[in-house]
Design an enzyme around this catalytic site. Structure first.
Site, PDB file in Angstrom:
ATOM      1  N   GLU A 124      28.410  25.924  86.741  1.00  0.00           N
ATOM      2  CA  GLU A 124      28.551  25.843  85.300  1.00  0.00           C
ATOM      3  C   GLU A 124      28.786  24.397  84.842  1.00  0.00           C
ATOM      4  OE1 GLU A 124      27.959  28.260  83.413  1.00  0.00           O
ATOM      5  OE2 GLU A 124      28.513  30.170  84.342  1.00  0.00           O
ATOM      6  N   ASN A 128      22.762  27.172  79.315  1.00  0.00           N
ATOM      7  CA  ASN A 128      23.648  26.000  79.233  1.00  0.00           C
ATOM      8  C   ASN A 128      23.341  24.977  80.332  1.00  0.00           C
ATOM      9  OD1 ASN A 128      24.633  27.310  81.496  1.00  0.00           O
ATOM     10  ND2 ASN A 128      26.718  27.591  80.718  1.00  0.00           N
ATOM     11  N   HIS A 131      23.003  25.685  83.572  1.00  0.00           N
ATOM     12  CA  HIS A 131      23.552  25.970  84.900  1.00  0.00           C
ATOM     13  C   HIS A 131      22.433  26.336  85.872  1.00  0.00           C
ATOM     14  CE1 HIS A 131      23.878  30.403  83.680  1.00  0.00           C
ATOM     15  NE2 HIS A 131      23.274  30.482  84.856  1.00  0.00           N
ATOM     16  N   ASP A 162      23.623  33.222  95.199  1.00  0.00           N
ATOM     17  CA  ASP A 162      24.913  33.660  94.671  1.00  0.00           C
ATOM     18  C   ASP A 162      25.062  35.176  94.711  1.00  0.00           C
ATOM     19  OD1 ASP A 162      23.028  34.164  92.616  1.00  0.00           O
ATOM     20  OD2 ASP A 162      23.659  32.401  91.504  1.00  0.00           O
TER      21      ASP A 162
END
Length: 250
Positions: free
Chosen positions: A143, A136, A138, A67
């Protein structure tokens, strides 16, 4: 899934670096999928050390990163291209033209993503994909709630991810709100996956991801369905997995 529990962060980094180095030695022209963030730093330091000792060469290796932030140039100190140069590429013998990171300044983000998908396919796919995991659940910037069928795409970062990354910037206001990221489909198409986790703050989400249901609300849970995944973590990150009765190797 193979799970290795290391004593601490240093031991975790060495164990994970061993897996990557074995891949490079076995197949010198392999394609490595690489990750950024705090967790992989120790892995890269170990790989650099082995390279400098003459134990390892990346001369034929190719890499694709997961990314990049939208709006940051490759020279920005918080861009992921800069991170990779500083932590790995500038210190080993990998050819610059064989390192690939998404362009956060691309005028057409959708075309940049499509071109990245073509690049990965043109390289013959990813042999070993390194992953971290967010608080979380990810992986990369996929996400909670994101479609598992997505390839490389533009991501709207959640407030929790922005908050987690704010420590790298002068303030939370400077953290980009968008990123370009490989999708779950790209990741799951990798032949092998290595996921690394460290610290007590990851213990709950690690247990949830690998003992709970496969769900879009915990993106890392999809890794339960991949045929060749290795999880390496320190005791602090894995202790709830152990308490849940999951078998781990020392």
């Amino acid at each position: 899934m193979r799970i290795y529990q290391a004593e601490d962060y240093k031991a975790m980094s060495r164990r994970a670096a061993n897996i990557i180095s074995a891949q490079v030695i076995y197949k010198p022209d392999c394609v490595l999928g690489l990750a950024t963030g705090g967790t992989p730093v120790g892995i890269y330091q170990q790989l650099v050390q082995w390279f400098k000792k003459g134990d390892l060469s990346f001369a034929e290796t190719k890499s694709v990163n997961l990314d990049e932030y939208v709006g940051l140039s490759p020279h920005h100190e918080q861009s992921y291209r800069y991170f990779m140069q500083s932590n790995l590429f500038d210190h080993i013998d990998i050819k610059p033209e064989n390192t690939h990171v998404l362009n956060g300044l691309a005028k057409d983000a959708a075309e940049e993503c499509a071109a990245y998908n073509r690049l990965i396919r043109g390289l013959g796919g990813i042999d070993l994909q390194l992953l971290g995991m967010g608080h979380n659940g990810h992986i990369a910037f996929n996400e909670p709630g994101d479609d598992f069928g997505l390839e490389t795409h533009v991501v709207n970062l959640t407030e929790s991810t922005i908050a987690a990354n704010a420590r790298f910037f002068a303030s939370a206001d400077e953290v980009p709100r968008h990123a370009l990221s490989m999708g779950i489909k790209n990741i799951m198409n990798a032949r092998r996956i290595l996921i690394v986790v460290s610290g007590e703050e990851k213990a709950d989400i690690v247990c949830q991801a690998f003992t709970g249901h496969v769900t879009k609300e915990v993106p890392a849970s999809i890794l339960q369905l991949h045929p060749d995944v290795t999880l390496v973590g320190d005791k602090a990150a894995l202790h709830k997995l152990v308490e849940a009765g999951v078998s781990v190797c020392g």
